[in-house]
Design an enzyme around this catalytic site. Structure first.
Site, short mmCIF file in Angstrom:
data_model
loop_
_atom_site.label_atom_id
_atom_site.label_comp_id
_atom_site.label_asym_id
_atom_site.label_seq_id
_atom_site.Cartn_x
_atom_site.Cartn_y
_atom_site.Cartn_z
N GLU A 1 -0.37 21.68 -34.55
CA GLU A 1 -1.43 21.31 -33.40
C GLU A 1 -2.86 22.01 -33.62
O GLU A 1 -2.50 23.40 -33.54
CB GLU A 1 -0.72 21.78 -31.97
N ASP B 1 -4.72 11.33 -31.64
CA ASP B 1 -4.96 12.54 -32.39
C ASP B 1 -4.74 12.62 -33.91
O ASP B 1 -3.74 12.11 -34.37
CB ASP B 1 -4.31 13.75 -31.67
N TYR C 1 -4.24 16.99 -32.51
CA TYR C 1 -4.99 17.79 -31.63
C TYR C 1 -4.09 18.29 -30.46
O TYR C 1 -3.39 17.37 -30.20
CB TYR C 1 -6.32 17.45 -31.57
ZN LIG Z 1 -0.14 14.74 -31.22
#
Ligand SMILES: [Zn+2]
Length: 242
Positions: A91, A143, A27
């Site tokens: 991402e 993440d 993320y």
């Molecule tokens: Zn990352």
């Protein structure tokens, strides 16, 4: 699959040392999508990713897949370090744990899934190498975190998920070195960097949390509890079969 991709080039990439065999999901972890995109394109920041998927499902390409983007940093998976050289990085826009972690919208997840399927059609990436940033850097990263729908992704043919495993809850955690030996061995076989021996120490708890964020998101405890152990065995069976 109708995936529209807009090019928004980043200067932050260099030559790949070899083929791609890993897909790493992140993320953005910034307050806004724009702030994240600006940073991923800033030559001073020295970071990038191949793709950004916004919350409305829009997909941006920042770095061509045949170039090395700089998304994972110090990293390890299945005996390999420095995973940027062999991975594609996506991402996924979300403020993250620091700025108000929230659910990933359905449209965004659908685009992530379509994008992953397209990437899988171009590279020989085993499903067990479709992993989180937190899997490859558990001591630094959380993440894309426990709200990310890895189960849904696997239902659509992306990644590994043990569908046939019952929910055993968080009871009866194992803490002694003898009981944890097979837990450490299983985590290492799946791909994590983990010491082979020892009682529950901070290093193992950190790796257990990474495993839980990916494969046991109902309870990210850092404990080798019953529900975690049964998921661990389920994931192990699947990665051995692939
Ligand atoms: Zn990352």
């Amino acid at each position: 699959m109708s995936l529209t991709i807009c090019d928004l080039p980043s200067p932050n990439h260099d030559e790949r040392p070899g083929p791609v065999d890993t897909l790493i999901l992140h993320y953005t972890g910034m307050k806004t999508a724009q702030a994240a995109i600006d940073r991923l394109r800033d030559p001073e920041a020295q970071v990038s990713s191949h793709y950004v998927v916004d919350e409305d499902g829009a997909v941006l390409r920042l770095v061509p897949e045949d170039r090395r983007a700089w998304h994972a940093g110090v990293s390890y998976w299945r005996g390999q370090a420095a995973l940027n050289g062999r991975s594609i990085g996506i991402e996924i826009v979300n403020p993250g744990h620091e700025f108000g972690y929230r659910d990933f919208p359905v449209l965004q997840l659908a685009s992530v899934c379509d994008l992953c399927l397209a990437i899988l059609s171009r590279h020989a990436i085993p499903h067990r190498n479709i992993i989180a940033h937190s899997d490859v850097a558990p001591d630094r990263k959380e993440d894309p975190g426990e709200r990310f729908d890895w189960e849904g992704l696997a239902r659509n043919g992306v990644g590994v998920w043990p569908f046939d495993v019952p929910d055993l809850g968080t009871g009866s955690a194992v803490r002694d070195a003898g009981g944890l030996h097979p837990v450490r061995a299983a985590l290492a076989e799946i791909g994590y960097r983990v010491a082979p021996e020892g009682a529950l120490d901070p290093g193992l708890a950190t790796v257990l949390r990474a495993f839980q964020r990916h494969w046991r998101p109902e309870a990210v405890t850092g404990q080798a509890d019953a529900g975690t152990l049964v998921r661990l065995q389920g994931v192990l069976r699947l990665v051995r079969a692939r």
